[in-house]
Each structure stands twice: as structure tokens, then as C-alpha cells.
Design an enzyme around this catalytic site. Structure first.
Site, PDB file in Angstrom:
ATOM      1  N   HIS A  30       1.102  -1.063  -0.058  1.00 24.29           N
ATOM      2  CA  HIS A  30      -0.185  -0.395   0.155  1.00 24.29           C
ATOM      3  C   HIS A  30       0.997   1.318  -0.187  1.00 24.29           C
ATOM      4  O   HIS A  30       0.470   1.975  -0.686  1.00 24.29           O
ATOM      5  CB  HIS A  30      -1.043   0.036   1.427  1.00 24.29           C
ATOM      6  CG  HIS A  30      -1.933  -1.493   1.441  1.00 24.29           C
ATOM      7  ND1 HIS A  30      -2.551  -1.093  -0.039  1.00 24.29           N
ATOM      8  CD2 HIS A  30      -2.318  -2.137   1.839  1.00 24.29           C
ATOM      9  CE1 HIS A  30      -3.279  -2.205   0.512  1.00 24.29           C
ATOM     10  NE2 HIS A  30      -3.131  -3.128   1.486  1.00 24.29           N
ATOM     11  N   HIS A  64     -30.987  26.085 -28.720  1.00 23.91           N
ATOM     12  CA  HIS A  64     -30.053  24.639 -27.820  1.00 23.91           C
ATOM     13  C   HIS A  64     -30.140  24.763 -27.147  1.00 23.91           C
ATOM     14  O   HIS A  64     -29.786  25.586 -26.288  1.00 23.91           O
ATOM     15  CB  HIS A  64     -28.797  25.306 -29.006  1.00 23.91           C
ATOM     16  CG  HIS A  64     -27.341  24.089 -28.259  1.00 23.91           C
ATOM     17  ND1 HIS A  64     -27.248  24.126 -27.266  1.00 23.91           N
ATOM     18  CD2 HIS A  64     -27.439  22.763 -29.745  1.00 23.91           C
ATOM     19  CE1 HIS A  64     -26.072  22.816 -27.508  1.00 23.91           C
ATOM     20  NE2 HIS A  64     -26.753  22.045 -28.306  1.00 23.91           N
TER      21      HIS A  64
END
Length: 464
Positions: free
Chosen positions: A288, A366
Site C-alpha cells: 500500500h 440549443h
């Protein structure tokens, strides 16, 4: 690999005890919007704080990866994150009513099954891959750890472990396609050596550890009295040792299950980079600490690349070309003259500015009520910026036309709305030959990449 972002169709919950805290918790995976990423939420704490799955939020690496933000901590996140990465999910909120995800059987498979049970939903946005540009190396010579990332148009991982143990010698595991994750990596459980058990208990870790959620590897002769002690420690009526050195006759799911689990951990830890990766990862003796250190190194590279590529714009400085000079060079007129300023121009690069306002005519039709700058307008504005660069290479540019020939690798990363200022940067990919120009283009808003493309155009004299 997926081109589009994905989330899940509906919430789904898993429950169980946390490996290190020993606290029973419920963990609910929830759908999340585009560009949300992976986030944990501690719903058991006041104000239900959010913790981003980010390498910069890692605060502890004691036998697992722990993240903390906004006063909230989440322990042992790697198995949960590996499941999301392996299923190519991009946007998920993970609610927890405790400090740690359930350990389940010590692998990621129960998370995978839960997520698969609700199904996945494609979202209308491209995945924001970070493509490894060149070799990236991390080394911890004191531990014999090395992690290398190499360029590749895919995501492949290889992990090699060597514990100098007669029971668990050298092993390696690989994943060459993410479709292998569910069957070959997700079921692989966490493991611990017998000699580590008592030390971990004394460190107040593995409170939720059990022979049902971890493989215990025995690499030495164990006397009967020690087995009795272990049975009391592990709260088991009887503890015995397999011939091959695994407690309680646990059957390995794969001969190299430990190496495969290390690969699983690697996938989960690298999720903390915050973006899906394209590249080949080779890891020797990963853990880790090394995984997270490597993730931070990649994150730093991403930040440096972003800073390097983002043009700076100071509206107080006089532009290289104002709107009148642009209009004199380009043949476009209302409503198709889309660039307001040119702020940089040299032999190979140009930078233009467009201020987006609601007054522009296309917003009437739009997405009324939700104005979003159309992608085709962004491409045209980028092309006009590139047109300034191309026309700057000839005398009397007003005597020439520039024509689009093609657009490749066009990607829209984020929506652009009224009030945004777009910075377009175009760069020649090669010298202009026979009137043909090839350029790469990027568009930025507030320092964030919103669109990119490669364009080709021809430059033609008007009387030709």
C-alpha cells in the site's frame, strides 16, 4: 475499455464487519452524475461529510489504505475501489454508516456481485483517461519495491511478489484485459503470515479479522500449544494447519491467489489517482505504501502537464490581434466570426479567446432553459483560431481561403455555458506542406480542459 463514463442504475447495499476496526457497517453504492468520480460519505457523522477517493487524502497505510477529508476518515478502501475500477465504473457515491467498508470474504467479489445486480448505465460523457506518456518509475530500494508504468493504449497490470518463504515463494499475476477482473482477480482474498497475527492484534488492527475473510499462511512449524492459543485469539473452536501451510484447511481459489490479491490491492490504490489510466503497470513486491506513493507521483505528473499546457490569459494586456484585426484576416462575419482576441501567435502556436454570452443566436434554439455551447461551435471557433496561425505563414493573408479537411480524436470533456471564457490553443503537428496544415487543438475554461481535437485544413489562394 469503455469510451463513455458509467455509473450504476440504482442503489445497492452490502453489510458486514470492518477488517481492522471490527465495526459492523452498511455500505451503499449510489449512482452519481458525470465527472463525480468516487466519493465516500460518512452518513453516521454530523453533516455527513464527503471524503474524495484521492491519493492526497491518504493518512494511514497500516495494513490498508485509509483516507480522510472534512474531518471524516474511511479505513481500508482498496477492495471497494478495485471493484469499481475492475467494472469500469466512473461515478459512484459510497455511503457508509461506519468507519470502514465491510471486509466480506477478504476480496472484492461480493462488491462486484452487488454492483452487477443493479446493472450499469452509460453516461453522455467521455472517460477522462490519463495516457501514460513515457516510462514512470517508483523505487523503494530498502524494501526491494519497484513500480513502473509504460505507455499502452489499454490498461494492463502485472504484480510479482517474493516473500522468501518456503510456503509462499515467488509468484506473479497479470491482467491483460479488464474483462478478466471479475473471474480472475475479484475473488482473491487478503492474506497474512502467521507470525504477523499477534503483532497486528497488539497494534489494535484486524479486530474484524477471521479465518473466513483472510488466508493465514504458516511458514514454520507450529506446536499444539500455539494452535490452542491461536484458536483462542481467533475465537475459533479449533485451528489446524494444512500440509501446504494454510490455517484451517482453507482451499486457495487460485494457486497464486496471494499475488492476485496484491494485484487487486494495486488496482484499488491506483484508483486514488482520480482518473482512469491507459498504460501498462509492472509492480515488483508492491504494497500500500508503494502503491500510494506511485499514485501520488502520477497525480503530480498530471498536474504538471495541465499547468504546462494551459495558456495564461490576462485581459488587461493588449492582445496580439483584436476583433478588428481578426475580421480583417478571416473572411467570417456575423454570426460566424467566433474569436474575440488572439493573445499569442508564433511560428507554430496560436492562442485565441472567446467570451461566451447568452446573446449569441444559437442559444435561442440549443437547449432553451439550459444553454450549453454546441460542440460544433467549439470546433468552428477552434478552427478559426487555427486559421489565424495558418494564414500568418503567408503574405497578404486576405488573398487566401482556408478550408477544413478533417477532424480527428475530438473529445468534449465538460460543458461550456454562457459566462465562460474559452481559451483555444492550436499547435502545428508538422510543417505546412503543399498548403496542408495539421494541428492539435485544446480548449480551456478556468484552467480545465473542456475540448480537444486534431484538425487538418488546406490553404488556397483565392484566384487559384
Amino acid at each position: 475499455m469503455n469510451d463513455k463514463q458509467h455509473t450504476i442504475n440504482a442503489p445497492v447495499t452490502v453489510s458486514g464487519i470492518g477488517l481492522h476496526t471490527g465495526v459492523v457497517s452498511n455500505m451503499t453504492f449510489k449512482p452519481a452524475p458525470i465527472n463525480h468520480g468516487y466519493k465516500f460519505q460518512r452518513i453516521d457523522l454530523p453533516d455527513q461529510p464527503i471524503v474524495d477517493a484521492d491519493a492526497d487524502n491518504v493518512v494511514d497505510l497500516s495494513r490498508g489504505t485509509t483516507i480522510e477529508q472534512n474531518g471524516a476518515r474511511v479505513n481500508t478502501v482498496e477492495h471497494t475501489l478495485a471493484a469499481l475500477v475492475g467494472l469500469q465504473l466512473d461515478n459512484v457515491l459510497i455511503e457508509l454508516d461506519g468507519p470502514e467498508p465491510p471486509i466480506m470474504d477478504g476480496s472484492s467479489i461480493e462488491f462486484v456481485k452487488a454492483l452487477q445486480s443493479v446493472g450499469f448505465q452509460e453516461q453522455n460523457a467521455l472517460r477522462n483517461y490519463f495516457e501514460i506518456p513515457s516510462g514512470i518509475t517508483y523505487k523503494d530500494e530498502s524494501r526491494g519495491v519497484e513500480i513502473v508504468a509504460l505507455p499502452l493504449d489499454d490498461y494492463r497490470l502485472t504484480a510479482m511478489v517474493d516473500y522468501n518463504s518456503p510456503v509462499l515463494g515467488s509468484q506473479h499475476a497479470s491482467i491483460t484485459n479488464l474483462s478478466q477482473f471479475v473471474g480472475e482477480i475479484a475473488p482473491c482474498r487478503t492474506f497474512v503470515f502467521l507470525h504477523e497475527l499477534e503483532a497486528l492484534y497488539k497494534q489494535n488492527l484486524i479486530k474484524g479479522g477471521d479465518l473466513d475473510n483472510a488466508i493465514v499462511i504458516v511458514d514454520r512449524v507450529v506446536k499444539d500449544e500455539e494452535l490452542s492459543y491461536l484458536s483462542e485469539l481467533l475465537k475459533k473452536p479449533k485451528v489446524q494447519v494444512q500440509e501446504e501451510g494454510v490455517l484451517n484447511n482453507t482451499d486457495l481459489r487460485f494457486k497464486n491467489e496471494p499475488a492476485r490479491h496484491k494485484l487487486l490491492d494495486l488496482m484499488g490504490d491506483l484508483a486514488l489517482i482520480g482518473r482512469p489510466i491507459k498504460g501498462q503497470i509492472l509492480a515488483a513486491r508492491p504494497g500500500h505504501a508503494a502503491n500510494v506513493a506511485f499514485a501520488k507521483k502520477v497525480k503530480k505528473m498530471i498536474r504538471e502537464a495541465a499547468i504546462k499546457n494551459v495558456p495564461t490569459y490576462d485581459p488587461k494586456k493588449k492582445p496580439v490581434m483584436d476583433i478588428n484585426q481578426i475580421a480583417a484576416t478571416l473572411p467570417h462575419r456575423y454570426p460566424f466570426l467566433l474569436i474575440d482576441k488572439i493573445i499569442h501567435l508564433d511560428e507554430t502556436t496560436v492562442t485565441g479567446v472567446k467570451n461566451v454570452t447568452l446573446n449569441e443566436p444559437f442559444f435561442q434554439g440549443h437547449f432553451p432553459g439550459n444553454p450549453v455551447l454546441p460542440g460544433v461551435i467549439q470546433i468552428e471557433a477552434m478552427a478559426q483560431t487555427g486559421g489565424i496561425l495558418v494564414l500568418s505563414t503567408v503574405d497578404n493573408p486576405e488573398d487566401y481561403w482556408t478550408y477544413f479537411l478533417g477532424v480527428d480524436r475530438c473529445r468534449f470533456k465538460r460543458k461550456v455555458i454562457p459566462g465562460d471564457t474559452i481559451i483555444f490553443k492550436c499547435e502545428l503537428l508538422a510543417p505546412i506542406k503543399r498548403g496542408i496544415a495539421k494541428m492539435s487543438g485544446q480548449a480551456f475554461v478556468a484552467g480545465q480542459l473542456v475540448m480537444e481535437a486534431e484538425m487538418s485544413a488546406s490553404i488556397v489562394k483565392k484566384d487559384a
